[in-house]
Design a protein around this motif. Structure first.
Motif, PDB file in Angstrom:
ATOM      1  N   THR A   1      -4.973   8.257   3.783  1.00  0.00           N
ATOM      2  CA  THR A   1      -4.302   7.012   3.412  1.00  0.00           C
ATOM      3  C   THR A   1      -5.078   5.839   3.977  1.00  0.00           C
ATOM      4  O   THR A   1      -5.988   6.005   4.797  1.00  0.00           O
ATOM      5  CB  THR A   1      -2.854   6.973   3.945  1.00  0.00           C
ATOM      6  OG1 THR A   1      -2.889   6.985   5.384  1.00  0.00           O
ATOM      7  CG2 THR A   1      -2.047   8.164   3.441  1.00  0.00           C
ATOM      8  N   SER A   2      -4.739   4.637   3.559  1.00  0.00           N
ATOM      9  CA  SER A   2      -5.334   3.425   4.119  1.00  0.00           C
ATOM     10  C   SER A   2      -4.292   2.678   4.941  1.00  0.00           C
ATOM     11  O   SER A   2      -3.102   2.680   4.619  1.00  0.00           O
ATOM     12  CB  SER A   2      -5.888   2.525   3.006  1.00  0.00           C
ATOM     13  OG  SER A   2      -4.885   2.203   2.066  1.00  0.00           O
TER      14      SER A   2
ATOM     15  N   ILE B   1       0.864  -1.176   0.000  1.00  0.00           N
ATOM     16  CA  ILE B   1       0.000   0.000   0.000  1.00  0.00           C
ATOM     17  C   ILE B   1       0.898   1.223   0.000  1.00  0.00           C
ATOM     18  O   ILE B   1       1.825   1.308   0.816  1.00  0.00           O
ATOM     19  CB  ILE B   1      -0.934   0.018   1.236  1.00  0.00           C
ATOM     20  CG1 ILE B   1      -1.699  -1.306   1.349  1.00  0.00           C
ATOM     21  CG2 ILE B   1      -1.882   1.198   1.168  1.00  0.00           C
ATOM     22  CD1 ILE B   1      -2.640  -1.593   0.217  1.00  0.00           C
ATOM     23  N   GLU B   2       0.635   2.154  -0.891  1.00  0.00           N
ATOM     24  CA  GLU B   2       1.498   3.329  -0.986  1.00  0.00           C
ATOM     25  C   GLU B   2       0.682   4.556  -1.363  1.00  0.00           C
ATOM     26  O   GLU B   2      -0.446   4.439  -1.860  1.00  0.00           O
ATOM     27  CB  GLU B   2       2.619   3.096  -2.009  1.00  0.00           C
ATOM     28  CG  GLU B   2       2.117   2.846  -3.388  1.00  0.00           C
ATOM     29  CD  GLU B   2       2.815   1.699  -4.101  1.00  0.00           C
ATOM     30  OE1 GLU B   2       2.465   1.444  -5.260  1.00  0.00           O
ATOM     31  OE2 GLU B   2       3.665   1.043  -3.502  1.00  0.00           O
ATOM     32  N   GLY B   3       1.251   5.717  -1.121  1.00  0.00           N
ATOM     33  CA  GLY B   3       0.586   6.960  -1.485  1.00  0.00           C
ATOM     34  C   GLY B   3      -0.748   7.111  -0.784  1.00  0.00           C
ATOM     35  O   GLY B   3      -0.889   6.885   0.424  1.00  0.00           O
ATOM     36  N   HIS B   4      -1.749   7.499  -1.575  1.00  0.00           N
ATOM     37  CA  HIS B   4      -3.110   7.663  -1.060  1.00  0.00           C
ATOM     38  C   HIS B   4      -4.016   6.542  -1.569  1.00  0.00           C
ATOM     39  O   HIS B   4      -5.230   6.743  -1.713  1.00  0.00           O
ATOM     40  CB  HIS B   4      -3.658   9.034  -1.478  1.00  0.00           C
ATOM     41  CG  HIS B   4      -2.881  10.191  -0.916  1.00  0.00           C
ATOM     42  ND1 HIS B   4      -2.999  10.594   0.397  1.00  0.00           N
ATOM     43  CD2 HIS B   4      -1.950  10.993  -1.481  1.00  0.00           C
ATOM     44  CE1 HIS B   4      -2.193  11.627   0.616  1.00  0.00           C
ATOM     45  NE2 HIS B   4      -1.537  11.881  -0.504  1.00  0.00           N
ATOM     46  N   ASP B   5      -3.430   5.357  -1.827  1.00  0.00           N
ATOM     47  CA  ASP B   5      -4.227   4.206  -2.256  1.00  0.00           C
ATOM     48  C   ASP B   5      -5.316   3.923  -1.229  1.00  0.00           C
ATOM     49  O   ASP B   5      -5.057   3.913  -0.025  1.00  0.00           O
ATOM     50  CB  ASP B   5      -3.349   2.966  -2.401  1.00  0.00           C
ATOM     51  CG  ASP B   5      -2.363   3.068  -3.549  1.00  0.00           C
ATOM     52  OD1 ASP B   5      -2.517   3.990  -4.367  1.00  0.00           O
ATOM     53  OD2 ASP B   5      -1.449   2.222  -3.622  1.00  0.00           O
TER      54      ASP B   5
ATOM     55  N   ASN C   1      -9.070   2.242   9.046  1.00  0.00           N
ATOM     56  CA  ASN C   1      -9.769   3.521   8.880  1.00  0.00           C
ATOM     57  C   ASN C   1     -10.771   3.417   7.731  1.00  0.00           C
ATOM     58  O   ASN C   1     -10.884   2.374   7.066  1.00  0.00           O
ATOM     59  CB  ASN C   1      -8.778   4.680   8.660  1.00  0.00           C
ATOM     60  CG  ASN C   1      -7.895   4.477   7.443  1.00  0.00           C
ATOM     61  OD1 ASN C   1      -8.214   3.714   6.535  1.00  0.00           O
ATOM     62  ND2 ASN C   1      -6.779   5.171   7.413  1.00  0.00           N
ATOM     63  N   ASP C   2     -11.486   4.489   7.477  1.00  0.00           N
ATOM     64  CA  ASP C   2     -12.560   4.466   6.486  1.00  0.00           C
ATOM     65  C   ASP C   2     -12.049   4.373   5.057  1.00  0.00           C
ATOM     66  O   ASP C   2     -12.818   4.041   4.150  1.00  0.00           O
ATOM     67  CB  ASP C   2     -13.435   5.715   6.631  1.00  0.00           C
ATOM     68  CG  ASP C   2     -14.246   5.710   7.919  1.00  0.00           C
ATOM     69  OD1 ASP C   2     -14.474   4.613   8.469  1.00  0.00           O
ATOM     70  OD2 ASP C   2     -14.643   6.807   8.382  1.00  0.00           O
TER      71      ASP C   2
ATOM     72  N   PHE D   1       4.760   7.059  -1.209  1.00  0.00           N
ATOM     73  CA  PHE D   1       5.495   6.406  -0.125  1.00  0.00           C
ATOM     74  C   PHE D   1       4.569   5.495   0.684  1.00  0.00           C
ATOM     75  O   PHE D   1       3.350   5.697   0.740  1.00  0.00           O
ATOM     76  CB  PHE D   1       6.129   7.457   0.788  1.00  0.00           C
ATOM     77  CG  PHE D   1       7.018   8.426   0.060  1.00  0.00           C
ATOM     78  CD1 PHE D   1       8.299   8.051  -0.328  1.00  0.00           C
ATOM     79  CD2 PHE D   1       6.560   9.690  -0.272  1.00  0.00           C
ATOM     80  CE1 PHE D   1       9.116   8.931  -1.019  1.00  0.00           C
ATOM     81  CE2 PHE D   1       7.369  10.582  -0.956  1.00  0.00           C
ATOM     82  CZ  PHE D   1       8.646  10.198  -1.336  1.00  0.00           C
ATOM     83  N   GLY D   2       5.180   4.514   1.305  1.00  0.00           N
ATOM     84  CA  GLY D   2       4.444   3.602   2.163  1.00  0.00           C
ATOM     85  C   GLY D   2       5.395   2.917   3.133  1.00  0.00           C
ATOM     86  O   GLY D   2       6.603   3.146   3.128  1.00  0.00           O
TER      87      GLY D   2
END
Length: 292
Positions: A234-235, A131-135, A261-262, A187-188
């Protein structure tokens, strides 16, 4: 095509009859530790991820991995990805070429490994290997016919830091990804900890001995991009993990991952099976008339 598949099956059978097998694998699905494939060894792996999707249909993503220990400090690996979105379709979503380089020859308290991967995938890829960035969950809600029109070529880099102490492994991966089009760096991270259920080997050969099971937990998520670094939008996920290393050299893995989170999928249920074949390089050399 029949000839091609027949040749591949025959070649694989010959390889199996010329190599020995061994396996002692970590339980992680997302986190990497510092252990590389043994030189000359070849590992075949299959993994699946079932994901819930609130704004769309649930999906089953899967990938095959073919990993080879090129040297004592370099492991290379090919991924083939696909997915089935329920009430939609089943599609091939691309390939990845991964390389890991161990930076220090001997074991240290902290062992760094450099990870470099090239990805050629479509927007419909859902294996969620990192998972990276705002995925987020919303990115996977589009129908396959629409999502597969997007093509991504990316370079992904990881700095893997891993330690093993009194049976415990603790690993942290810092991730940086660059889409080769004009998009910012993303980034992640991922962190994991694991330990065999027993450090003492049993006197007898058995499938259910506690030292055959390795259990742990991993946490992973995005850290935004170059312009918006951090946890906002982010997730994030938390997942217990377990691996069962069978004496027959098969390894089974299982992990239920939970969104924190949501922006996250509520559930990512992962499972996998793998087998390692030592002496693959020597067997191939003998098969094709080279040196053993």
């Amino acid at each position: 095509m029949r000839f091609y598949y027949g040749f591949v099956l025959a070649l694989f059978f010959v390889i199996l009859t010329h190599v020995s097998v061994q396996s002692q694998e970590s339980p992680y699905f997302v986190t990497y530790d510092h252990y590389l494939e043994e030189p000359g060894s070849f590992e075949v792996e299959y993994f699946s991820t079932f994901g819930t999707q609130r704004a769309g249909n649930n999906f089953h993503a899967y990938w095959a991995e073919f990993e080879y220990g090129a040297t004592g400090w370099w492991t290379t690996e090919l991924y083939l990805d696909g997915q089935t979105t329920f009430s939609d379709s089943t599609i091939f979503t691309g390939f990845r070429w991964e390389n890991r380089f161990r930076l220090l020859q001997r074991e240290h308290f902290i062992n760094p490994v450099l990870y470099v991967e090239y990805e050629h995938i479509s927007g419909a890829d859902k294996i969620l290997k990192e998972i990276e960035g705002h995925d987020g969950e919303a990115d996977n809600g589009d129908p396959n016919a629409e999502a597969r029109q997007e093509h991504k070529q990316e370079m992904e880099f990881k700095l893997i830091l891993s330690s093993t102490f009194k049976g415990w492994n603790v690993a942290e991966n810092t991730i940086a990804t660059k889409n080769l089009s004009n998009e910012p760096w993303e980034f992640g991270y991922t962190v994991g900890a694991s330990r065999p259920l027993s450090l003492k080997a049993s006197a007898q050969h058995c499938n259910f001995c506690p030292e055959n099971f390795i259990a742990g937990v991993e946490m992973y998520g995005g850290l935004g991009d170059r312009y918006n670094f951090g946890l906002h939008d982010t997730s994030q996920y938390l997942a217990p993990v377990i691996a069962w290393n069978l004496p027959s050299s098969w390894t089974l893995r299982f992990s239920p991952g939970f969104g924190l989170n949501d922006n996250s999928h509520q559930l990512l249920l992962r499972w996998g099976i793998s087998r390692e074949f030592s002496g693959f390089g020597s067997a191939m050399a003998r098969l094709f008339g080279g040196r053993s």
